[in-house]
Design a protein around this motif. Structure first.
Motif, mmCIF file in Angstrom:
data_model
loop_
_atom_site.group_PDB
_atom_site.id
_atom_site.type_symbol
_atom_site.label_atom_id
_atom_site.label_comp_id
_atom_site.label_asym_id
_atom_site.label_seq_id
_atom_site.Cartn_x
_atom_site.Cartn_y
_atom_site.Cartn_z
ATOM 1 N N LYS A 225 -16.520 -4.320 4.321
ATOM 2 C CA LYS A 225 -15.192 -3.990 4.863
ATOM 3 C C LYS A 225 -14.146 -4.973 4.342
ATOM 4 O O LYS A 225 -13.040 -4.577 3.989
ATOM 5 C CB LYS A 225 -15.209 -3.980 6.388
ATOM 6 C CG LYS A 225 -15.853 -2.752 6.969
ATOM 7 C CD LYS A 225 -15.821 -2.775 8.485
ATOM 8 C CE LYS A 225 -16.517 -1.547 9.038
ATOM 9 N NZ LYS A 225 -16.512 -1.548 10.511
ATOM 10 N N GLY A 226 -14.498 -6.257 4.299
ATOM 11 C CA GLY A 226 -13.582 -7.255 3.741
ATOM 12 C C GLY A 226 -13.308 -6.999 2.269
ATOM 13 O O GLY A 226 -12.181 -7.130 1.798
ATOM 14 N N TYR A 227 -14.359 -6.622 1.554
ATOM 15 C CA TYR A 227 -14.197 -6.315 0.131
ATOM 16 C C TYR A 227 -13.301 -5.102 -0.051
ATOM 17 O O TYR A 227 -12.409 -5.098 -0.911
ATOM 18 C CB TYR A 227 -15.569 -6.068 -0.509
ATOM 19 C CG TYR A 227 -15.472 -5.788 -1.980
ATOM 20 C CD1 TYR A 227 -15.297 -6.818 -2.888
ATOM 21 C CD2 TYR A 227 -15.539 -4.488 -2.471
ATOM 22 C CE1 TYR A 227 -15.207 -6.575 -4.236
ATOM 23 C CE2 TYR A 227 -15.446 -4.224 -3.828
ATOM 24 C CZ TYR A 227 -15.273 -5.278 -4.702
ATOM 25 O OH TYR A 227 -15.166 -5.018 -6.045
ATOM 26 N N LEU A 228 -13.498 -4.066 0.764
ATOM 27 C CA LEU A 228 -12.666 -2.855 0.664
ATOM 28 C C LEU A 228 -11.215 -3.164 1.003
ATOM 29 O O LEU A 228 -10.302 -2.620 0.376
ATOM 30 C CB LEU A 228 -13.203 -1.759 1.575
ATOM 31 C CG LEU A 228 -14.494 -1.093 1.128
ATOM 32 C CD1 LEU A 228 -14.977 -0.105 2.177
ATOM 33 C CD2 LEU A 228 -14.307 -0.398 -0.206
ATOM 34 N N SER A 229 -10.994 -4.032 1.967
ATOM 35 C CA SER A 229 -9.623 -4.416 2.312
ATOM 36 C C SER A 229 -8.949 -5.113 1.125
ATOM 37 O O SER A 229 -7.803 -4.813 0.778
ATOM 38 C CB SER A 229 -9.649 -5.338 3.530
ATOM 39 O OG SER A 229 -8.372 -5.817 3.816
ATOM 40 N N GLY A 230 -9.670 -6.031 0.495
ATOM 41 C CA GLY A 230 -9.136 -6.697 -0.695
ATOM 42 C C GLY A 230 -8.921 -5.720 -1.837
ATOM 43 O O GLY A 230 -7.952 -5.823 -2.594
ATOM 44 N N MET A 231 -9.811 -4.757 -1.952
ATOM 45 C CA MET A 231 -9.698 -3.747 -3.006
ATOM 46 C C MET A 231 -8.458 -2.879 -2.786
ATOM 47 O O MET A 231 -7.776 -2.510 -3.748
ATOM 48 C CB MET A 231 -10.962 -2.899 -3.016
ATOM 49 C CG MET A 231 -11.247 -2.223 -4.309
ATOM 50 S SD MET A 231 -12.916 -1.547 -4.220
ATOM 51 C CE MET A 231 -12.810 -0.388 -5.536
ATOM 52 N N ARG A 232 -8.159 -2.535 -1.538
ATOM 53 C CA ARG A 232 -6.945 -1.753 -1.243
ATOM 54 C C ARG A 232 -5.696 -2.527 -1.646
ATOM 55 O O ARG A 232 -4.779 -1.971 -2.243
ATOM 56 C CB ARG A 232 -6.896 -1.391 0.236
ATOM 57 C CG ARG A 232 -7.842 -0.288 0.614
ATOM 58 C CD ARG A 232 -7.692 0.108 2.087
ATOM 59 N NE ARG A 232 -8.781 0.952 2.471
ATOM 60 C CZ ARG A 232 -9.887 0.534 3.105
ATOM 61 N NH1 ARG A 232 -9.992 -0.734 3.464
ATOM 62 N NH2 ARG A 232 -10.846 1.369 3.386
ATOM 63 N N ARG A 233 -5.644 -3.806 -1.283
ATOM 64 C CA ARG A 233 -4.488 -4.637 -1.670
ATOM 65 C C ARG A 233 -4.378 -4.716 -3.185
ATOM 66 O O ARG A 233 -3.284 -4.601 -3.749
ATOM 67 C CB ARG A 233 -4.617 -6.037 -1.078
ATOM 68 C CG ARG A 233 -4.294 -6.130 0.380
ATOM 69 C CD ARG A 233 -4.209 -7.584 0.852
ATOM 70 N NE ARG A 233 -5.401 -8.357 0.559
ATOM 71 C CZ ARG A 233 -6.463 -8.458 1.359
ATOM 72 N NH1 ARG A 233 -6.478 -7.828 2.504
ATOM 73 N NH2 ARG A 233 -7.495 -9.186 1.000
ATOM 74 N N PHE A 234 -5.512 -4.910 -3.848
ATOM 75 C CA PHE A 234 -5.514 -4.992 -5.298
ATOM 76 C C PHE A 234 -4.999 -3.694 -5.910
ATOM 77 O O PHE A 234 -4.229 -3.715 -6.874
ATOM 78 C CB PHE A 234 -6.925 -5.293 -5.823
ATOM 79 C CG PHE A 234 -6.980 -5.449 -7.303
ATOM 80 C CD1 PHE A 234 -6.659 -6.654 -7.889
ATOM 81 C CD2 PHE A 234 -7.316 -4.380 -8.121
ATOM 82 C CE1 PHE A 234 -6.683 -6.797 -9.261
ATOM 83 C CE2 PHE A 234 -7.342 -4.517 -9.496
ATOM 84 C CZ PHE A 234 -7.027 -5.732 -10.068
ATOM 85 N N ALA A 235 -5.405 -2.559 -5.378
ATOM 86 C CA ALA A 235 -4.984 -1.258 -5.901
ATOM 87 C C ALA A 235 -3.476 -1.083 -5.780
ATOM 88 O O ALA A 235 -2.821 -0.607 -6.719
ATOM 89 C CB ALA A 235 -5.712 -0.136 -5.175
ATOM 90 N N VAL A 236 -2.896 -1.473 -4.649
ATOM 91 C CA VAL A 236 -1.448 -1.340 -4.452
ATOM 92 C C VAL A 236 -0.700 -2.202 -5.462
ATOM 93 O O VAL A 236 0.249 -1.744 -6.112
ATOM 94 C CB VAL A 236 -1.064 -1.710 -3.003
ATOM 95 C CG1 VAL A 236 0.440 -1.865 -2.849
ATOM 96 C CG2 VAL A 236 -1.599 -0.664 -2.029
ATOM 97 N N VAL A 237 -1.141 -3.446 -5.624
ATOM 98 C CA VAL A 237 -0.489 -4.339 -6.585
ATOM 99 C C VAL A 237 -0.685 -3.817 -8.005
ATOM 100 O O VAL A 237 0.225 -3.896 -8.840
ATOM 101 C CB VAL A 237 -1.004 -5.787 -6.433
ATOM 102 C CG1 VAL A 237 -0.459 -6.691 -7.521
ATOM 103 C CG2 VAL A 237 -0.641 -6.332 -5.068
ATOM 104 N N SER A 238 -1.853 -3.253 -8.285
ATOM 105 C CA SER A 238 -2.140 -2.716 -9.607
ATOM 106 C C SER A 238 -1.160 -1.605 -9.973
ATOM 107 O O SER A 238 -0.574 -1.608 -11.066
ATOM 108 C CB SER A 238 -3.576 -2.195 -9.649
ATOM 109 O OG SER A 238 -3.881 -1.658 -10.897
ATOM 110 N N VAL A 239 -0.968 -0.663 -9.076
ATOM 111 C CA VAL A 239 -0.045 0.445 -9.351
ATOM 112 C C VAL A 239 1.382 -0.083 -9.454
ATOM 113 O O VAL A 239 2.136 0.302 -10.357
ATOM 114 C CB VAL A 239 -0.186 1.542 -8.277
ATOM 115 C CG1 VAL A 239 0.887 2.608 -8.453
ATOM 116 C CG2 VAL A 239 -1.565 2.183 -8.343
ATOM 117 N N ALA A 240 1.773 -0.988 -8.557
ATOM 118 C CA ALA A 240 3.141 -1.537 -8.583
ATOM 119 C C ALA A 240 3.400 -2.307 -9.880
ATOM 120 O O ALA A 240 4.487 -2.194 -10.466
ATOM 121 C CB ALA A 240 3.361 -2.441 -7.378
ATOM 122 N N ALA A 241 2.415 -3.076 -10.347
ATOM 123 C CA ALA A 241 2.589 -3.837 -11.592
ATOM 124 C C ALA A 241 2.755 -2.901 -12.782
ATOM 125 O O ALA A 241 3.563 -3.156 -13.683
ATOM 126 C CB ALA A 241 1.394 -4.764 -11.818
#
Length: 174
Positions: A101-117
């Motif tokens: 669950k912690g990994y998935l939470s970090g993955m969600r944040r990473f995905a948002v930053v990835s698309v924004a970048a």
């Protein structure tokens, strides 16, 4: 059938320890797909940075357009490098569900930053390539078409990330 579930079912009872399950999650196909994508993007964007000035007449563009382009592409490269190490990170902790669950939470944040970048990089690329151009109706139409294509790619990237996160999450649920 999900590869993680299939591997779990084939595993002998003596090997179904939390450490064994943790190892299976480490090798999940979604994580491998992330790493492949990041390596490809890091290499291709690095090559772009090495050749853009000569290939695309960077000397004829304003210094600010060059700076924005380099900064945006470098941000995406840096984000991918950190993402590569994030995807290789070993799940730590005592309770497996909490780890994932912690990994998935970090993955969600990473995905948002990835698309924004990437949105920022596309905007900077458009600014770079449009700087110094006299805009005509035809060029504006082409710019709008490019914008629509770029927006579609960003939506597609978001869908890819959502599917990766969903795949790992469904493995956890099962």
């Amino acid at each position: 059938m999900d590869p993680l579930q299939e591997a779990w079912q084939k595993m002998p009872a003596a090997r179904t320890s939390p450490a064994g399950l943790r190892e299976m999650i480490q090798r999940h196909p979604a994580r491998r797909g992330m790493r492949r994508q990041m390596i490809f993007e890091i290499l291709s964007l690095t090559v772009f940075l090495l050749v853009y000035y000569d290939f695309f007449d960077g000397a004829r563009r304003p210094a600010s357009a060059n700076a924005w382009l380099v900064a945006a592409v470098a941000l995406v490269i840096l984000h991918n490098v950190t993402g590569y190490f994030f995807s290789r990170r070993v799940l730590a902790g005592n309770h497996l569900q909490e780890m994932v669950k912690g990994y998935l939470s970090g993955m969600r944040r990473f995905a948002v930053v990835s698309v924004a970048a990437r949105v920022g990089m596309v905007v900077c690329m458009l600014l770079f390539f449009c700087s110094g151009l006299a805009m005509t109706d035809w060029k504006m139409a082409m710019l709008m078409i490019i914008g629509v294509i770029a927006a579609a790619q960003m939506v597609w990237l978001g869908i890819i990330w959502r599917n990766r996160i969903r795949d790992i999450g469904s493995s956890l649920d099962e």
